[in-house]
Design a protein around this motif. Structure first.
Motif, PDB file in Angstrom:
ATOM      1  N   LEU A   1       3.376   5.588  -5.999  1.00  0.00           N
ATOM      2  CA  LEU A   1       3.289   5.506  -7.461  1.00  0.00           C
ATOM      3  C   LEU A   1       2.080   6.259  -8.011  1.00  0.00           C
ATOM      4  O   LEU A   1       1.821   6.215  -9.209  1.00  0.00           O
ATOM      5  CB  LEU A   1       3.219   4.034  -7.900  1.00  0.00           C
ATOM      6  N   GLY A   2       1.359   6.926  -7.135  1.00  0.00           N
ATOM      7  CA  GLY A   2       0.211   7.715  -7.581  1.00  0.00           C
ATOM      8  C   GLY A   2      -1.114   7.006  -7.488  1.00  0.00           C
ATOM      9  O   GLY A   2      -2.075   7.396  -8.150  1.00  0.00           O
ATOM     10  N   GLY A   3      -1.177   5.959  -6.676  1.00  0.00           N
ATOM     11  CA  GLY A   3      -2.431   5.228  -6.539  1.00  0.00           C
ATOM     12  C   GLY A   3      -2.660   4.315  -7.725  1.00  0.00           C
ATOM     13  O   GLY A   3      -1.798   4.154  -8.596  1.00  0.00           O
ATOM     14  N   SER A   4      -3.836   3.714  -7.778  1.00  0.00           N
ATOM     15  CA  SER A   4      -4.118   2.759  -8.850  1.00  0.00           C
ATOM     16  C   SER A   4      -4.087   3.406 -10.225  1.00  0.00           C
ATOM     17  O   SER A   4      -3.789   2.759 -11.233  1.00  0.00           O
ATOM     18  CB  SER A   4      -5.488   2.104  -8.616  1.00  0.00           C
ATOM     19  N   ALA A   5      -4.379   4.697 -10.299  1.00  0.00           N
ATOM     20  CA  ALA A   5      -4.365   5.400 -11.588  1.00  0.00           C
ATOM     21  C   ALA A   5      -2.944   5.647 -12.083  1.00  0.00           C
ATOM     22  O   ALA A   5      -2.709   5.829 -13.282  1.00  0.00           O
ATOM     23  CB  ALA A   5      -5.107   6.726 -11.468  1.00  0.00           C
ATOM     24  N   GLY A   6      -1.999   5.635 -11.160  1.00  0.00           N
ATOM     25  CA  GLY A   6      -0.611   5.822 -11.552  1.00  0.00           C
ATOM     26  C   GLY A   6      -0.286   7.221 -12.030  1.00  0.00           C
ATOM     27  O   GLY A   6       0.665   7.415 -12.795  1.00  0.00           O
ATOM     28  N   LYS A   7      -1.044   8.200 -11.567  1.00  0.00           N
ATOM     29  CA  LYS A   7      -0.803   9.574 -11.999  1.00  0.00           C
ATOM     30  C   LYS A   7       0.531  10.068 -11.446  1.00  0.00           C
ATOM     31  O   LYS A   7       0.768  10.068 -10.250  1.00  0.00           O
ATOM     32  CB  LYS A   7      -1.937  10.478 -11.511  1.00  0.00           C
ATOM     33  N   GLY A   8       1.409  10.469 -12.334  1.00  0.00           N
ATOM     34  CA  GLY A   8       2.719  10.947 -11.916  1.00  0.00           C
ATOM     35  C   GLY A   8       3.703   9.847 -11.599  1.00  0.00           C
ATOM     36  O   GLY A   8       4.759  10.102 -11.010  1.00  0.00           O
TER      37      GLY A   8
ATOM     38  N   PRO B   1      -0.792   2.777 -16.258  1.00  0.00           N
ATOM     39  CA  PRO B   1      -2.054   2.447 -15.583  1.00  0.00           C
ATOM     40  C   PRO B   1      -2.624   1.109 -16.047  1.00  0.00           C
ATOM     41  O   PRO B   1      -2.426   0.754 -17.198  1.00  0.00           O
ATOM     42  CB  PRO B   1      -2.956   3.610 -15.976  1.00  0.00           C
ATOM     43  N   PRO B   2      -3.293   0.375 -15.126  1.00  0.00           N
ATOM     44  CA  PRO B   2      -3.383   0.685 -13.695  1.00  0.00           C
ATOM     45  C   PRO B   2      -2.154   0.174 -12.940  1.00  0.00           C
ATOM     46  O   PRO B   2      -1.474  -0.733 -13.397  1.00  0.00           O
ATOM     47  CB  PRO B   2      -4.628  -0.074 -13.255  1.00  0.00           C
ATOM     48  N   VAL B   3      -1.903   0.769 -11.774  1.00  0.00           N
ATOM     49  CA  VAL B   3      -0.822   0.310 -10.907  1.00  0.00           C
ATOM     50  C   VAL B   3      -1.297  -0.916 -10.136  1.00  0.00           C
ATOM     51  O   VAL B   3      -2.426  -0.948  -9.636  1.00  0.00           O
ATOM     52  CB  VAL B   3      -0.394   1.426  -9.928  1.00  0.00           C
ATOM     53  N   SER B   4      -0.451  -1.921 -10.042  1.00  0.00           N
ATOM     54  CA  SER B   4      -0.799  -3.142  -9.312  1.00  0.00           C
ATOM     55  C   SER B   4       0.383  -3.546  -8.444  1.00  0.00           C
ATOM     56  O   SER B   4       1.483  -3.792  -8.959  1.00  0.00           O
ATOM     57  CB  SER B   4      -1.130  -4.271 -10.299  1.00  0.00           C
ATOM     58  N   VAL B   5       0.173  -3.602  -7.138  1.00  0.00           N
ATOM     59  CA  VAL B   5       1.229  -3.976  -6.197  1.00  0.00           C
ATOM     60  C   VAL B   5       0.666  -5.013  -5.222  1.00  0.00           C
ATOM     61  O   VAL B   5      -0.412  -4.814  -4.666  1.00  0.00           O
ATOM     62  CB  VAL B   5       1.758  -2.757  -5.412  1.00  0.00           C
ATOM     63  N   LYS B   6       1.388  -6.109  -5.021  1.00  0.00           N
ATOM     64  CA  LYS B   6       0.911  -7.146  -4.094  1.00  0.00           C
ATOM     65  C   LYS B   6       2.073  -7.738  -3.311  1.00  0.00           C
ATOM     66  O   LYS B   6       3.229  -7.709  -3.744  1.00  0.00           O
ATOM     67  CB  LYS B   6       0.187  -8.252  -4.861  1.00  0.00           C
TER      68      LYS B   6
ATOM     69  N   ALA C   1       0.835  -1.211   0.000  1.00  0.00           N
ATOM     70  CA  ALA C   1       0.000   0.000   0.000  1.00  0.00           C
ATOM     71  C   ALA C   1       0.868   1.260   0.000  1.00  0.00           C
ATOM     72  O   ALA C   1       0.550   2.256  -0.664  1.00  0.00           O
ATOM     73  CB  ALA C   1      -0.921  -0.019   1.219  1.00  0.00           C
ATOM     74  N   ARG C   2       1.961   1.202   0.741  1.00  0.00           N
ATOM     75  CA  ARG C   2       2.884   2.340   0.819  1.00  0.00           C
ATOM     76  C   ARG C   2       3.489   2.648  -0.561  1.00  0.00           C
ATOM     77  O   ARG C   2       3.575   3.809  -0.980  1.00  0.00           O
ATOM     78  CB  ARG C   2       3.978   2.000   1.830  1.00  0.00           C
TER      79      ARG C   2
END
Length: 208
Positions: free
Chosen positions: A128-135, A186-191, A122-123
């Motif tokens: 990374l700009g959230g799931s949208a990956g903005k910026g 996009p989209p950002v995916s982290v697990k 989550a951190r």
């Protein structure tokens, strides 16, 4: 009158006897021989793996206090699997597929390790700009710099771009694990996930 005829033979026998005594581990005065070439080893000290793991977690918590605060009190005992080791599909084709892909199996995480992994995921996603990956970073150099600045160790091959240019990363959380894998959208995916049974956080290549 004393005969000196057997003096050389007696000298040879005496020297031979001294060699035999030395070979058996008996110390001969002035010879410098070692008393026992194979002494009984001192009792070994057993490794306290639980203490090592606790020390690693303490170092992790010092590096990432906000993650430590979120996961305080989580159980550190390993989860008990209800599945038998040979619990494979009965269908021959499905069973063969499962056997061929067993190398992709991941080590189960304790509740505490899962909590730490999810908190790190989550951190990083937020950075990374959230799931949208903005910026979000657009190059491997930018992504490596961002992750390093957040306190993560980025090794060779941990950050890479696919043939389409999509950025991805694989991290081993410092000191306590587990693994965190992500793709920059996009989209950002982290697990978060456990290490692979074959070792490491990178998905092993192979099978048969």
């Amino acid at each position: 009158m004393t005969s000196r005829t057997n003096t050389p033979a007696r000298a040879v026998l005496l020297a031979t006897g001294m060699l035999v005594m030395t070979a058996c581990g008996t110390t001969v005065a002035g010879s410098g021989a070692v008393a026992d070439p194979s002494p009984v080893p001192a009792p070994g000290r057993s490794t306290d793996y639980a203490a090592r793991a606790a020390a690693a977690v303490a170092r992790h918590d010092k590096l990432f206090p906000e993650v430590a605060a979120q996961c305080e009190g989580k159980a550190s005992a390993a989860p008990i699997s209800s599945a038998a080791p040979d619990d494979l599909p009965t269908d021959p084709e499905a069973r063969k597929y499962a056997e061929n892909h067993a190398y992709k199996k991941e080590v189960a995480l304790t509740p505490a390790a899962q909590c730490r992994g999810d908190a790190h995921a989550a951190r990083i996603e937020a950075a990374l700009g959230g799931s949208a990956g903005k910026g979000a970073p657009r190059t491997t150099q930018e992504l490596s710099g961002l992750l390093t600045g957040m306190g993560y160790t980025v090794g060779t091959g941990d950050v890479y771009a696919s043939s389409t240019g999509r950025l991805s990363f694989v991290l081993s959380i410092p000191e306590s694990g587990p693994c965190v894998t992500g793709q920059v959208g996009p989209p950002v995916s982290v697990k978060a996930h456990g290490a692979y049974v074959e070792g490491g956080c990178h998905e092993p290549r192979g099978g048969h």
